[in-house]
Structure formats: C-alpha cells, structure tokens
Design a protein around this motif. Structure first.
Motif, PDB file in Angstrom:
ATOM      1  N   SER A  92     -53.574 -63.060 -61.634  1.00 36.40           N
ATOM      2  CA  SER A  92     -54.871 -63.537 -62.107  1.00 36.40           C
ATOM      3  C   SER A  92     -55.265 -64.868 -61.492  1.00 36.40           C
ATOM      4  N   ASN A  93     -54.314 -65.663 -61.038  1.00 36.34           N
ATOM      5  CA  ASN A  93     -54.620 -66.969 -60.454  1.00 36.34           C
ATOM      6  C   ASN A  93     -54.034 -67.102 -59.050  1.00 36.34           C
ATOM      7  N   ALA A  94     -53.980 -66.000 -58.321  1.00 37.89           N
ATOM      8  CA  ALA A  94     -53.391 -66.010 -56.982  1.00 37.89           C
ATOM      9  C   ALA A  94     -54.156 -66.967 -56.067  1.00 37.89           C
ATOM     10  N   PRO A  95     -53.458 -67.838 -55.320  1.00 45.32           N
ATOM     11  CA  PRO A  95     -54.149 -68.741 -54.392  1.00 45.32           C
ATOM     12  C   PRO A  95     -54.613 -68.042 -53.126  1.00 45.32           C
ATOM     13  N   VAL A  96     -53.944 -66.905 -52.802  1.00 48.59           N
ATOM     14  CA  VAL A  96     -54.279 -66.140 -51.601  1.00 48.59           C
ATOM     15  C   VAL A  96     -54.275 -64.663 -51.954  1.00 48.59           C
ATOM     16  N   VAL A  97     -55.347 -63.960 -51.553  1.00 47.22           N
ATOM     17  CA  VAL A  97     -55.377 -62.510 -51.695  1.00 47.22           C
ATOM     18  C   VAL A  97     -55.797 -61.904 -50.372  1.00 47.22           C
ATOM     19  N   PHE A 152     -56.390 -55.942 -51.910  1.00 44.56           N
ATOM     20  CA  PHE A 152     -57.435 -54.995 -52.295  1.00 44.56           C
ATOM     21  C   PHE A 152     -57.719 -54.055 -51.130  1.00 44.56           C
ATOM     22  N   ASP A 153     -57.733 -52.758 -51.408  1.00 47.13           N
ATOM     23  CA  ASP A 153     -58.188 -51.783 -50.417  1.00 47.13           C
ATOM     24  C   ASP A 153     -58.815 -50.615 -51.158  1.00 47.13           C
ATOM     25  N   GLY A 154     -59.116 -49.561 -50.451  1.00 47.31           N
ATOM     26  CA  GLY A 154     -59.726 -48.408 -51.086  1.00 47.31           C
ATOM     27  C   GLY A 154     -61.231 -48.433 -50.975  1.00 47.31           C
ATOM     28  N   LEU A 155     -61.847 -47.383 -51.518  1.00 43.12           N
ATOM     29  CA  LEU A 155     -63.286 -47.181 -51.381  1.00 43.12           C
ATOM     30  C   LEU A 155     -64.093 -48.323 -51.979  1.00 43.12           C
ATOM     31  N   ASN A 156     -63.644 -48.870 -53.092  1.00 37.00           N
ATOM     32  CA  ASN A 156     -64.377 -49.919 -53.799  1.00 37.00           C
ATOM     33  C   ASN A 156     -63.704 -51.287 -53.668  1.00 37.00           C
ATOM     34  N   ALA A 157     -62.999 -51.487 -52.560  1.00 39.36           N
ATOM     35  CA  ALA A 157     -62.193 -52.711 -52.428  1.00 39.36           C
ATOM     36  C   ALA A 157     -63.046 -53.974 -52.494  1.00 39.36           C
ATOM     37  N   VAL A 158     -64.180 -54.007 -51.793  1.00 39.55           N
ATOM     38  CA  VAL A 158     -65.006 -55.218 -51.781  1.00 39.55           C
ATOM     39  C   VAL A 158     -65.582 -55.478 -53.168  1.00 39.55           C
ATOM     40  N   THR A 159     -66.069 -54.422 -53.822  1.00 37.51           N
ATOM     41  CA  THR A 159     -66.593 -54.578 -55.182  1.00 37.51           C
ATOM     42  C   THR A 159     -65.510 -55.070 -56.127  1.00 37.51           C
ATOM     43  N   ASP A 160     -64.309 -54.495 -56.027  1.00 31.94           N
ATOM     44  CA  ASP A 160     -63.196 -54.927 -56.875  1.00 31.94           C
ATOM     45  C   ASP A 160     -62.846 -56.391 -56.632  1.00 31.94           C
ATOM     46  N   LEU A 161     -62.836 -56.780 -55.355  1.00 29.87           N
ATOM     47  CA  LEU A 161     -62.504 -58.158 -55.012  1.00 29.87           C
ATOM     48  C   LEU A 161     -63.518 -59.126 -55.604  1.00 29.87           C
ATOM     49  N   ILE A 162     -64.799 -58.862 -55.399  1.00 28.21           N
ATOM     50  CA  ILE A 162     -65.839 -59.776 -55.878  1.00 28.21           C
ATOM     51  C   ILE A 162     -65.845 -59.826 -57.399  1.00 28.21           C
ATOM     52  N   THR A 163     -65.628 -58.690 -58.049  1.00 25.89           N
ATOM     53  CA  THR A 163     -65.544 -58.671 -59.515  1.00 25.89           C
ATOM     54  C   THR A 163     -64.376 -59.512 -59.997  1.00 25.89           C
ATOM     55  N   TRP A 164     -63.247 -59.419 -59.306  1.00 23.96           N
ATOM     56  CA  TRP A 164     -62.072 -60.207 -59.680  1.00 23.96           C
ATOM     57  C   TRP A 164     -62.317 -61.696 -59.456  1.00 23.96           C
ATOM     58  N   ILE A 165     -62.927 -62.044 -58.327  1.00 26.80           N
ATOM     59  CA  ILE A 165     -63.198 -63.458 -58.041  1.00 26.80           C
ATOM     60  C   ILE A 165     -64.111 -64.063 -59.104  1.00 26.80           C
ATOM     61  N   SER A 166     -65.220 -63.398 -59.397  1.00 28.47           N
ATOM     62  CA  SER A 166     -66.224 -63.965 -60.294  1.00 28.47           C
ATOM     63  C   SER A 166     -65.846 -63.863 -61.759  1.00 28.47           C
ATOM     64  N   GLY A 167     -65.065 -62.835 -62.104  1.00 25.38           N
ATOM     65  CA  GLY A 167     -64.757 -62.619 -63.518  1.00 25.38           C
ATOM     66  C   GLY A 167     -63.384 -63.076 -63.960  1.00 25.38           C
ATOM     67  N   THR A 168     -62.385 -62.971 -63.069  1.00 26.19           N
ATOM     68  CA  THR A 168     -61.004 -63.305 -63.439  1.00 26.19           C
ATOM     69  C   THR A 168     -60.532 -64.591 -62.787  1.00 26.19           C
ATOM     70  N   PRO A 175     -58.837 -73.671 -55.342  1.00 24.19           N
ATOM     71  CA  PRO A 175     -59.588 -72.869 -54.375  1.00 24.19           C
ATOM     72  C   PRO A 175     -58.872 -71.561 -54.061  1.00 24.19           C
ATOM     73  N   LEU A 176     -59.592 -70.663 -53.411  1.00 23.96           N
ATOM     74  CA  LEU A 176     -59.065 -69.340 -53.095  1.00 23.96           C
ATOM     75  C   LEU A 176     -59.206 -69.064 -51.607  1.00 23.96           C
ATOM     76  N   LEU A 177     -58.195 -68.419 -51.024  1.00 30.55           N
ATOM     77  CA  LEU A 177     -58.249 -67.928 -49.652  1.00 30.55           C
ATOM     78  C   LEU A 177     -58.192 -66.411 -49.678  1.00 30.55           C
ATOM     79  N   VAL A 178     -59.174 -65.759 -49.026  1.00 27.33           N
ATOM     80  CA  VAL A 178     -59.189 -64.306 -48.886  1.00 27.33           C
ATOM     81  C   VAL A 178     -58.935 -63.972 -47.423  1.00 27.33           C
ATOM     82  N   GLU A 179     -57.810 -63.348 -47.141  1.00 26.88           N
ATOM     83  CA  GLU A 179     -57.473 -62.930 -45.794  1.00 26.88           C
ATOM     84  C   GLU A 179     -57.988 -61.505 -45.581  1.00 26.88           C
TER      85      GLU A 179
END
Length: 389
Positions: free
Chosen positions: A28-33, A54-70, A78-82
């Motif tokens: 929930s508080n990963a510094p890098v995903v 994050f991968d799969g058909l809805n990976a980008v949606t899942d990522l953004i939902t996690w960033i903004s909500g969790t 801060p967060l780093l997304v590779e």
C-alpha cells in the motif's frame, strides 16, 4: 497453530492489495512500482510473479486507481513508476502528484490517446489539479481532430526528460479549467514546467489548428536542448510552434523551434499576445514548400515581450519572390537584433533597426546596411553612403 495462521493471513491481507493482472502483491505504501505490457512478458520473472507490479488489460486503470486512492504520494512520500517497453492507453491525473514515471525510451514506452471525459478529444495524458509530476524516457501520442498529446489543466508543476509529445492538433495544450488563466494573474504563478532533451510536435495531418506548444495559463516554461515542431500537410488556418496567450514566462536555451508546411497557411514560429518569451542560443526555422504561405519567425502583440539573442534563422517561402517576415510587432515589445550573412534572397519584412548585413557597394568596398522600412524600394539603408539602397 491454526489460529496463528489465521491471524497472520488477516494481517497480510490488511497490508497488501492485489492487482487484477497478476497474483503478486502490491504494498500500500510502496516507494517503487512497475507497469508492464503483458505482450512483453508482463509482471513475470522466470515464471514467478513480480511484486509491486501492474499488468493485464486494465493495468493502467488499476495503477492510477491505486495511486489516487491507496498510495496518495506526497512531498515526504514520493512515488516512482517504472514503465516497461510497450504501448499503453493514456490516463487522467486528477488532484495528485509527487510521482515520477520512468520509461524505457522514446518510441519504446508509449502512451496513446484516449477520449476525454466528454468523449470529444483525445489526449495521451490529461491532468487536472496535479503537481510535481515527472516523466522520463517515453512518448505520448494522440491522434484525432484537435487531439493533444498532453492536455495540462493547471495550476501545477512538471518536469520532462527525454520525452516526445506527438499530437495532430497540439503537442502540449495548457489552460485553466475554463480555458483561461490558471491562477491569480501574476506572471508565472500557474506553475513551472521544465523540459530537457525533449521534442514536442504536431503532425498537422488533420484539418485543425496546429500548435506544438500552447500556453493559455501563464506558467514558467523552461526548454533546454529541446525542440518544438509544428507541421501542416493538409490545409490549416495557421500553424505555430509556440502560441502563448497567457501571462507566461517562457525560456529557450540551446533548442530548436521549427515550423514546416507543404500547404498554404499562416506559419509562425513564436506567437505571443501576453507574457514574456526569451530565446537564446536557439535555431528558428520556418519553411514552406507551398506557394501562398505567410512565413513569420517572431510575432508579438498586446503588450507581450520577446527577447531573442544568439539566434539563427532559416526562413523560406514557397518561392524566392514571396516575402518572409522575421519580426512582426502589433503592440508588443521585441528585442531581437540580427546580423544577416548577406541580404536575404527573399523580400524581407522586419522592424526598422533590428536587422543588419553588409553589401559590396559601387565603390568596391563592403558597406554596413540596416533594415529601414522608410526605404520603400529595398528596405535597406546604407550607413556609409547615408542613403537607401
């Protein structure tokens, strides 16, 4: 023992959430995903799932939902997304920030355009109230009528390193939520945007207004070793590399500002109707291969100020008999002296006193001549002979 295992499982589930693409854990508080394209291996390594991925058909949606909500990144967290190689759908950032997206390189990591909330225009990235975002080594590409690779609704700060923005209508379009200035009408207060080794361009392949970089907001814009490119290959009303209508403060250092058209249009490299533009150690090219185009390097109006020194110009109309314009000033302030290597081949329009060159006069010696609109026939005043050429 059974109770201990149950308690441990509950604690583990409370600490982790799971992405829809794989069964690996997301802290929930990963510094890098990581964001991965399933067609390029996804979130698997040697047959085992990768955590915080994050991968799969809805990976980008899942990522953004996690960033903004969790996750909710902050200045202290801060967060780093590779982001791996591949093509991903674009996304919308609403009221979050402090996140860096690091890709695998231009053309290797690409976000493509998606329809906006009203189902009208396409953006590979759209922000609304986001700040402290950084993007590295990736491409944003949007196609469609009036599409913008990035639609930035300010205020907010950003940083861009080795990125490419490609849109049919706009590379970058920044405004407030009501398409007006974004803040308190104080110059530069809408945000700061830094660009390094990047390219922002329009393809001009749809009948629309083609703008590489448009700022209605009034931000600080800093370009270092970067390129703005506006193109037109189908009829356009006008194409601009930079259109600045907000009280912005824009700076170019060691960069390239280009406009190219193969159809008749109004082609302008820098158009400012408000704010300041500073251009140093930069090339400005406006090139038309079509007859009937209006070719202009710098245009200022309504109190805008443009300061250009240490600049090289390449201005070409559809033929050598058509006029090219280095400077046009309609109520603004332009400080852009230039020494031509020789009298331009095409008829030139500029400001009196702003352009100089040398000619070999009738006495066989070089004479310094200065651009002077009062010299009706030639527009050049010979400072040695004290007469119009």
């Amino acid at each position: 023992m059974k109770s201990l295992r149950t308690i441990s499982a509950i604690a583990f589930i409370g600490f982790l959430v799971f992405s829809s693409g794989v069964s690996a854990a997301i802290e929930s508080n990963a510094p890098v995903v990581k964001l991965r394209d399933s067609s390029n291996g996804g979130c698997m390594d040697a047959g085992a799932p990768i955590n915080n991925c994050f991968d799969g058909l809805n990976a980008v949606t899942d990522l953004i939902t996690w960033i903004s909500g969790t996750r909710k990144p902050s200045v202290s967290s801060p967060l780093l997304v590779e982001v791996g190689s591949g093509t991903y759908p674009g996304f919308i950032c609403s009221n979050w920030g402090y996140t860096t997206f690091r890709g695998a390189g231009r053309g290797r990591t690409t976000f493509t355009g998606v329809l906006d909330e009203m189902g009208r225009f396409r953006n590979a990235l759209k922000t609304n109230g986001c700040t402290e975002l950084e993007f590295q080594h990736m491409t944003f590409s949007a196609t469609g009528f009036l599409s913008a690779a990035v639609r930035w609704i300010g205020p907010g700060n950003s940083r861009w390193v080795n990125v490419e923005l490609i849109g049919e209508g706009y590379g970058w379009y920044e405004s407030g939520s009501s398409a007006t200035q974004c803040s308190d009408a104080i110059q530069g207060n809408s945000g700061k945007h830094y660009w390094f080794d990047s390219k922002i361009m329009t393809t001009g392949t749809s009948p629309s207004l083609s703008r590489a970089y448009k700022d209605v907001c009034g931000s600080e814009n800093w370009f270092f070793a970067s390129e703005l490119l506006a193109q037109a290959t189908v009829p356009q009303e006008a194409i601009y590399a930079l259109e600045q209508t907000g009280i912005s403060d824009t700076h170019f250092y060691g960069s390239v500002i280009r406009v190219t058209t193969s159809v008749p249009t109004t082609a302008i490299a820098i158009f400012a109707s408000a704010g300041d533009v500073h251009v140093h150690g930069t090339g400005i090219d406006v090139i038309s291969t079509a007859l009937g185009s209006s070719v202009t390097a710098i245009s200022a109006s309504n109190g805008a100020m443009i300061h250009a020194s240490g600049v090289g110009y390449n201005l070409k109309a559809g033929s050598d008999t058509e006029t090219v314009t280095r400077i046009t000033n309609n109520g603004g302030h332009v400080h852009a002296p230039y020494l031509w290597e020789h009298v331009p081949a095409s008829p030139l329009e500029s400001l009196s006193g702003a352009d100089m060159t040398t000619v070999i006069a009738s006495d066989g010696h070089p004479h310094l001549v200065i651009y002077d609109k009062s010299c009706i026939s030639s527009k050049w005043y010979d400072t040695v002979d004290k007469a119009c050429r």
